[in-house]
Write a protein that holds these residues in place. Structure first.
Motif, PDB file in Angstrom:
ATOM      1  N   LEU A   1      40.582  46.707  36.865  1.00 11.28           N
ATOM      2  CA  LEU A   1      40.004  47.059  38.166  1.00 11.28           C
ATOM      3  C   LEU A   1      38.840  46.124  38.519  1.00 11.28           C
ATOM      4  O   LEU A   1      38.732  45.629  39.638  1.00 11.28           O
ATOM      5  N   LEU A   2      37.988  45.870  37.523  1.00  8.55           N
ATOM      6  CA  LEU A   2      36.820  45.012  37.764  1.00  8.55           C
ATOM      7  C   LEU A   2      37.271  43.623  38.215  1.00  8.55           C
ATOM      8  O   LEU A   2      36.743  43.072  39.189  1.00  8.55           O
ATOM      9  N   VAL A   3      38.252  43.082  37.495  1.00  7.07           N
ATOM     10  CA  VAL A   3      38.762  41.755  37.821  1.00  7.07           C
ATOM     11  C   VAL A   3      39.288  41.730  39.260  1.00  7.07           C
ATOM     12  O   VAL A   3      39.027  40.802  40.025  1.00  7.07           O
ATOM     13  N   ASP A   4      39.991  42.799  39.639  1.00  8.53           N
ATOM     14  CA  ASP A   4      40.505  42.932  40.999  1.00  8.53           C
ATOM     15  C   ASP A   4      39.389  42.957  42.027  1.00  8.53           C
ATOM     16  O   ASP A   4      39.437  42.267  43.047  1.00  8.53           O
ATOM     17  N   VAL A   5      38.398  43.814  41.754  1.00  7.45           N
ATOM     18  CA  VAL A   5      37.320  44.025  42.722  1.00  7.45           C
ATOM     19  C   VAL A   5      36.467  42.766  42.860  1.00  7.45           C
ATOM     20  O   VAL A   5      36.033  42.412  43.957  1.00  7.45           O
ATOM     21  N   LEU A   6      36.273  42.062  41.745  1.00 12.07           N
ATOM     22  CA  LEU A   6      35.401  40.878  41.785  1.00 12.07           C
ATOM     23  C   LEU A   6      36.003  39.759  42.634  1.00 12.07           C
ATOM     24  O   LEU A   6      35.273  38.886  43.107  1.00 12.07           O
ATOM     25  N   LYS A   7      37.327  39.805  42.831  1.00 12.60           N
ATOM     26  CA  LYS A   7      37.956  38.784  43.682  1.00 12.60           C
ATOM     27  C   LYS A   7      37.382  38.816  45.097  1.00 12.60           C
ATOM     28  O   LYS A   7      37.357  37.815  45.787  1.00 12.60           O
ATOM     29  N   ASN A   8      36.937  40.025  45.523  1.00 13.87           N
ATOM     30  CA  ASN A   8      36.461  40.178  46.901  1.00 13.87           C
ATOM     31  C   ASN A   8      34.964  39.968  47.055  1.00 13.87           C
ATOM     32  O   ASN A   8      34.414  40.271  48.103  1.00 13.87           O
ATOM     33  N   THR A   9      34.296  39.557  46.004  1.00 17.50           N
ATOM     34  CA  THR A   9      32.863  39.334  46.153  1.00 17.50           C
ATOM     35  C   THR A   9      32.491  37.949  45.642  1.00 17.50           C
ATOM     36  O   THR A   9      33.006  37.495  44.615  1.00 17.50           O
ATOM     37  N   PRO A  10      31.607  37.296  46.374  1.00 21.10           N
ATOM     38  CA  PRO A  10      31.186  35.965  45.945  1.00 21.10           C
ATOM     39  C   PRO A  10      30.077  36.010  44.891  1.00 21.10           C
ATOM     40  O   PRO A  10      29.634  34.958  44.428  1.00 21.10           O
ATOM     41  N   ALA A  11      29.657  37.220  44.505  1.00 27.91           N
ATOM     42  CA  ALA A  11      28.475  37.330  43.651  1.00 27.91           C
ATOM     43  C   ALA A  11      28.684  36.674  42.288  1.00 27.91           C
ATOM     44  O   ALA A  11      29.783  36.667  41.744  1.00 27.91           O
ATOM     45  N   THR A  12      27.599  36.119  41.780  1.00 29.80           N
ATOM     46  CA  THR A  12      27.568  35.653  40.401  1.00 29.80           C
ATOM     47  C   THR A  12      27.523  36.884  39.504  1.00 29.80           C
ATOM     48  O   THR A  12      26.840  37.848  39.822  1.00 29.80           O
ATOM     49  N   VAL A  13      28.251  36.853  38.381  1.00 24.60           N
ATOM     50  CA  VAL A  13      28.267  38.023  37.508  1.00 24.60           C
ATOM     51  C   VAL A  13      27.794  37.621  36.113  1.00 24.60           C
ATOM     52  O   VAL A  13      28.261  36.618  35.561  1.00 24.60           O
ATOM     53  N   VAL A  14      26.837  38.372  35.574  1.00 22.38           N
ATOM     54  CA  VAL A  14      26.492  38.231  34.164  1.00 22.38           C
ATOM     55  C   VAL A  14      26.875  39.551  33.505  1.00 22.38           C
ATOM     56  O   VAL A  14      26.374  40.610  33.884  1.00 22.38           O
ATOM     57  N   PHE A  15      27.790  39.496  32.561  1.00 23.31           N
ATOM     58  CA  PHE A  15      28.406  40.681  31.991  1.00 23.31           C
ATOM     59  C   PHE A  15      28.116  40.684  30.494  1.00 23.31           C
ATOM     60  O   PHE A  15      28.425  39.717  29.797  1.00 23.31           O
ATOM     61  N   VAL A  16      27.518  41.754  30.011  1.00 23.84           N
ATOM     62  CA  VAL A  16      27.174  41.837  28.599  1.00 23.84           C
ATOM     63  C   VAL A  16      28.148  42.772  27.890  1.00 23.84           C
ATOM     64  O   VAL A  16      28.466  43.845  28.395  1.00 23.84           O
TER      65      VAL A  16
END
Lengths: 274, 247
Positions: free
Chosen positions: B173-188
């Motif tokens: 789901l996260l991978v799907d949702v992140l497609k629609n946002t240009p935000a930089t992601v730092v994931f721990v």
């Protein structure tokens, strides 16, 4: 192979709890009423038969005498004036205590500076029973009335302060962190996290505060009042009108119960289900 | 739109306790950088510092060239669990960042409902957090974070408290949702497979700084799981993770 599968935990929480059968509710109310009636009957029996077994019941008025007195007083405008007077005093003192107690509780919990300034004062004043402030109240305030409100205020202030402080300190830090990373400042955190988060604790403080307020308003009226349920009860005692003393006591009990119920109801309305 | 982070010779920690020293790291705008490391290595501390919730104890921490001095809606955070306000419904939780930005109520509501739909909870908007499962709560939190349109999303083991099955579904789901946002992601995370599925790059963090950064071949493509390239990336990550730090 099993066919029945346990419901996932997420589902079970959302299903409403099964309603209690109405018959059982009615039976519980019956027991509650029977308890009160039994107490009255026991009182009647003890006083009518003049039981004297170390504790003496021969001089205590019977429930019928007290009921007669109550009936007389219900037709007396003075009775209602006394109730109104006590209610005004307690509600004024309590409302002031709620406002200042909640504000001070939040301030002390959220700011180390305010905590260092106020906390020592609070800790020294808190153990003093509010009723011991009567002599000081008489000196400080131009009118008796204000002194009584002041004592009621002081009595309710500390339980409200302490409960609010605890509730605010116990809030999970992650709620505040979340709001701050959404761009929320101090006020936003206060309004969206601290106040609603602390409400359950605040209301338990208000409940205790209301109880203590009654103790103090009645005591203060007994010492320095010239109106009010407490004054009237004490006055009845000085003229050895025991049925009137008991009517006074019952009036205080019912008023205390009603106001406590009001705070409880308000709490359930505002805090709601979480 | 997307934010870039630049960290140079940074020390991280709480008060006088330093968890990480000499940290150099660049987070490129728009990428998904996953940080892995043993527990207690300072992963969460790094995120909280990037969020502005903790001051750095030395060195320079820059967001788009400007030092980070405090929290900002540009850098939103997803916490491990229970960061939703329990007295607000799912929808009103998602509305919160919009309310903070003083967006008018009807618009707030529409945006919140749209984001809840994106995470598959369109029909749960009225529920309170305690009426939702752990996975649903994390989806609400994700919707709430993204509704504020942050330029960077900092995610602190957001699926750490979930069971394996829910976890897998949440990663997709996260991978799907992140497609629609240009935000930089730092994931721990501490899960190397999760890191390789979600990230463009995976960094291994240790008390002495970043040990290695591995580029993920074909990021976010479930079909590449177990291919030789990904296996090689996994091996080099594990080697870096379990390498003893020089005494």
């Amino acid at each position: 192979m099993t066919t029945a599968v346990a419901a996932p935990p997420g589902r079970t929480r959302t299903t409403p709890s099964p309603k209690r059968p109405p018959g059982r509710q009615a039976r519980r109310w019956l027991i509650r009423i029977a308890s009160l009636v039994t107490a009255l009957l026991l009182w009647e029996w003890l006083t009518v038969t003049d039981v004297t077994a170390w504790i003496r019941f021969d001089r205590l008025p019977t429930p019928v005498e007290v009921a007669g007195q109550l009936w007389t007083l219900l037709g007396d405008p003075l009775y209602y004036l006394d109730i109104a007077q006590s209610l005004v005093r307690i509600l004024t003192g309590f409302a002031l205590a709620a406002v200042f107690g909640i504000a001070a509780g939040i301030a002390v919990a959220r700011s180390w500076l305010l905590s260092d300034i106020l906390q020592p004062l609070f800790e020294v004043v808190r153990p003093i029973p509010a009723i011991a402030l009567v002599p000081v109240a008489i000196l400080l305030f131009p009118r008796n009335e204000q002194g009584i409100v002041f004592i009621t205020f002081t009595a309710a202030f500390f339980p409200i302060l302490v409960s609010t402080r605890h509730a605010v300190r116990a809030l999970p830090a992650v709620w505040e962190d979340a709001v701050r990373t959404m761009g929320g400042g101090r006020w936003r955190v206060l309004i969206s996290v601290v106040l609603p988060g602390a409400l359950p604790g605040v209301f338990s403080g208000l409940s205790v505060g209301m109880g203590v307020s009654w103790i103090c308003v009645i005591s203060a009226e007994m010492i320095s009042g010239d109106f009010g349920v407490g004054y009237r009860t004490w006055h009845a005692y000085t003229i050895v009108d025991y049925p009137a003393v008991l009517v006074g006591m019952i009036t205080i009990g019912v008023l205390g119960w009603l106001t406590a119920g009001l705070v409880e109801l308000l709490g359930r309305r505002i805090v709601g289900e979480r | 739109m997307s934010l870039a982070f630049h960290l140079e010779d940074v020390s991280l920690g709480h008060g006088s306790e330093i968890a990480v020293r000499g940290l150099d790291l660049d987070v490129r705008p728009g990428e998904v950088l996953v940080v892995v490391g043993a527990s207690g290595c300072g992963k969460s501390t790094l995120l909280r510092t990037l969020a502005g919730l903790l001051p750095s104890l030395g060195g320079s921490v820059l967001a788009d060239g400007a030092p980070i001095t405090g929290p900002s809606p540009d850098r939103a955070m997803v916490f491990q669990d229970d960061a939703l306000l329990p007295w607000r419904s799912a929808r009103r939780n998602v509305e919160l960042p919009l309310a903070i930005r003083r967006i008018p109520r009807p618009q707030r509501r529409a945006t919140a409902e749209q984001w809840l739909g994106q995470v598959g909870l369109g029909d749960q908007a009225h529920r309170r957090p305690r009426q939702l499962s752990g996975g649903m709560r994390q989806r609400v939190q994700l919707a709430r974070t993204l509704a504020g349109e942050p330029r960077a999303v900092l995610m602190d083991e957001p699926f750490g408290a979930l069971d394996a099955q829910t976890r897998g579904a949440m990663q997709r789901l996260l991978v799907d949702v992140l497609k629609n946002t240009p935000a930089t992601v730092v994931f721990v995370t501490h899960d190397v497979d999760e890191a390789l599925f979600i990230g463009d790059r995976v960094a291994v963090l240790a008390p002495g700084g970043i040990r290695t950064i591995v580029d993920v071949p074909e990021p976010r493509d479930p079909a590449t799981r177990g291919t030789p390239l990904v296996r090689a990336a996994r091996e080099s990550l594990l080697a870096a993770l379990f390498q003893r730090s020089p005494a």
